[in-house]
Motif scaffolding. Structure first.
Motif, PDB file in Angstrom:
ATOM      1  N   ALA A 174       1.076  -1.522  -0.258  1.00 40.29           N
ATOM      2  CA  ALA A 174      -0.044   0.164   0.173  1.00 40.29           C
ATOM      3  C   ALA A 174       1.112   0.923   0.064  1.00 40.29           C
ATOM      4  CB  ALA A 174      -0.837  -0.023   0.814  1.00 40.29           C
ATOM      5  N   ASP A 175       1.808   1.223  -0.215  1.00 43.13           N
ATOM      6  CA  ASP A 175       2.704   2.217  -0.466  1.00 43.13           C
ATOM      7  C   ASP A 175       4.833   1.402  -0.823  1.00 43.13           C
ATOM      8  OD1 ASP A 175       4.238   1.203   2.028  1.00 43.13           O
ATOM      9  OD2 ASP A 175       3.636   1.342   3.079  1.00 43.13           O
ATOM     10  N   GLN A 176       5.348   2.868  -0.417  1.00 43.44           N
ATOM     11  CA  GLN A 176       6.728   1.990  -1.763  1.00 43.44           C
ATOM     12  C   GLN A 176       7.367   1.548  -0.561  1.00 43.44           C
ATOM     13  OE1 GLN A 176       7.134   2.835  -4.837  1.00 43.44           O
ATOM     14  NE2 GLN A 176       5.687   3.599  -4.832  1.00 43.44           N
ATOM     15  N   GLY A 177       7.320   0.927   0.881  1.00 40.64           N
ATOM     16  CA  GLY A 177       8.069   0.465   1.414  1.00 40.64           C
ATOM     17  C   GLY A 177       9.549   1.514   1.778  1.00 40.64           C
ATOM     18  N   ASN A 178       9.968   0.779   3.126  1.00 40.01           N
ATOM     19  CA  ASN A 178      10.767   1.840   3.346  1.00 40.01           C
ATOM     20  C   ASN A 178      12.384   0.698   2.465  1.00 40.01           C
ATOM     21  OD1 ASN A 178       9.354   2.970   5.332  1.00 40.01           O
ATOM     22  ND2 ASN A 178       8.633   2.014   5.719  1.00 40.01           N
ATOM     23  N   PRO A 179      13.298   1.054   2.768  1.00 41.69           N
ATOM     24  CA  PRO A 179      14.582   0.585   2.290  1.00 41.69           C
ATOM     25  C   PRO A 179      15.096  -0.371   2.901  1.00 41.69           C
ATOM     26  CG  PRO A 179      15.321   2.706   2.117  1.00 41.69           C
ATOM     27  CD  PRO A 179      13.692   2.856   2.302  1.00 41.69           C
ATOM     28  N   VAL A 180      14.947  -1.870   3.117  1.00 42.52           N
ATOM     29  CA  VAL A 180      16.018  -2.421   4.367  1.00 42.52           C
ATOM     30  C   VAL A 180      17.174  -3.154   3.649  1.00 42.52           C
ATOM     31  CG1 VAL A 180      15.455  -4.590   6.307  1.00 42.52           C
ATOM     32  CG2 VAL A 180      14.263  -2.171   5.168  1.00 42.52           C
ATOM     33  N   LYS A 200     -10.001  -1.012  -0.896  1.00 43.29           N
ATOM     34  CA  LYS A 200      -9.394   0.374  -1.207  1.00 43.29           C
ATOM     35  C   LYS A 200      -8.939   1.333   0.255  1.00 43.29           C
ATOM     36  CE  LYS A 200     -13.189   1.926  -4.925  1.00 43.29           C
ATOM     37  NZ  LYS A 200     -14.126   3.347  -5.012  1.00 43.29           N
ATOM     38  N   SER A 201      -8.949   0.962   1.074  1.00 43.14           N
ATOM     39  CA  SER A 201      -8.318   1.289   2.634  1.00 43.14           C
ATOM     40  C   SER A 201      -6.650   0.608   2.347  1.00 43.14           C
ATOM     41  CB  SER A 201      -9.150   1.028   3.803  1.00 43.14           C
ATOM     42  OG  SER A 201      -9.718  -0.220   3.851  1.00 43.14           O
ATOM     43  N   THR A 202      -6.559   0.702   3.613  1.00 45.17           N
ATOM     44  CA  THR A 202      -5.201   0.705   3.694  1.00 45.17           C
ATOM     45  C   THR A 202      -5.336  -0.544   4.762  1.00 45.17           C
ATOM     46  OG1 THR A 202      -4.172   2.594   2.742  1.00 45.17           O
ATOM     47  CG2 THR A 202      -2.469   0.899   4.508  1.00 45.17           C
ATOM     48  N   GLN A 203      -4.712  -1.030   5.569  1.00 45.42           N
ATOM     49  CA  GLN A 203      -4.420  -1.704   6.232  1.00 45.42           C
ATOM     50  C   GLN A 203      -2.970  -1.719   6.709  1.00 45.42           C
ATOM     51  OE1 GLN A 203      -6.527  -5.571   6.302  1.00 45.42           O
ATOM     52  NE2 GLN A 203      -8.012  -4.763   4.489  1.00 45.42           N
ATOM     53  N   PHE A 237      -0.793  -3.093   3.846  1.00 43.33           N
ATOM     54  CA  PHE A 237      -1.107  -3.339   2.850  1.00 43.33           C
ATOM     55  C   PHE A 237      -2.450  -3.451   2.467  1.00 43.33           C
ATOM     56  CE2 PHE A 237       1.583  -6.264   5.332  1.00 43.33           C
ATOM     57  CZ  PHE A 237       2.376  -7.386   4.428  1.00 43.33           C
ATOM     58  N   ARG A 238      -3.263  -3.129   0.991  1.00 48.79           N
ATOM     59  CA  ARG A 238      -4.527  -3.633   0.239  1.00 48.79           C
ATOM     60  C   ARG A 238      -4.461  -4.441  -0.344  1.00 48.79           C
ATOM     61  NH1 ARG A 238      -3.658   1.801  -2.015  1.00 48.79           N
ATOM     62  NH2 ARG A 238      -4.238   2.899  -0.249  1.00 48.79           N
TER      63      ARG A 238
END
Length: 102
Positions: free
Chosen positions: A32-38, A53-56, A47-48
């Motif tokens: 649901a987003d670009q994530g964080n670098p790890v 339509k909502s993010t969880q 997550f979507r």
């Protein structure tokens, strides 16, 4: 595309490997987003899922992925206790499989 399952402690990890870009496909489409670098991957517990339509935010799940035009690895961990630790562990799974796909 190849799908595998592994364990990280008590958590299950489902892994997808492909010889093409999985952006918007497979597990990666759940991000649901670009994530964080790890550790060379992008990781998120936001997550979507299809039809929503909502993010969880799922504290017991972690999605990490690494993609390029000619190969991709994505891993989603289920049943994790600590999403902070699980991001690093799941990213290590992605890194290991990424190295195997060369």
């Amino acid at each position: 595309m190849e799908t595998l399952t592994e364990k990280i402690g008590a958590a299950s990890v489902s892994i997808m490997k492909a010889d093409y870009d999985l952006t918007g496909k497979g597990f990666v489409r759940w991000a649901a987003d670009q994530g964080n670098p790890v550790e060379g991957s992008r990781c998120t517990n936001r997550f979507r899922f299809a039809g929503s339509k909502s993010t969880q935010v799922k504290p017991n799940m972690m999605l990490c992925w690494r993609v390029s035009a000619d190969r991709s690895v994505a891993a989603v961990t289920f049943g994790a206790k600590d999403s902070q630790t699980t991001a690093a562990e799941t990213a290590q799974v992605v890194a290991r499989h990424w190295a195997e796909t060369r």
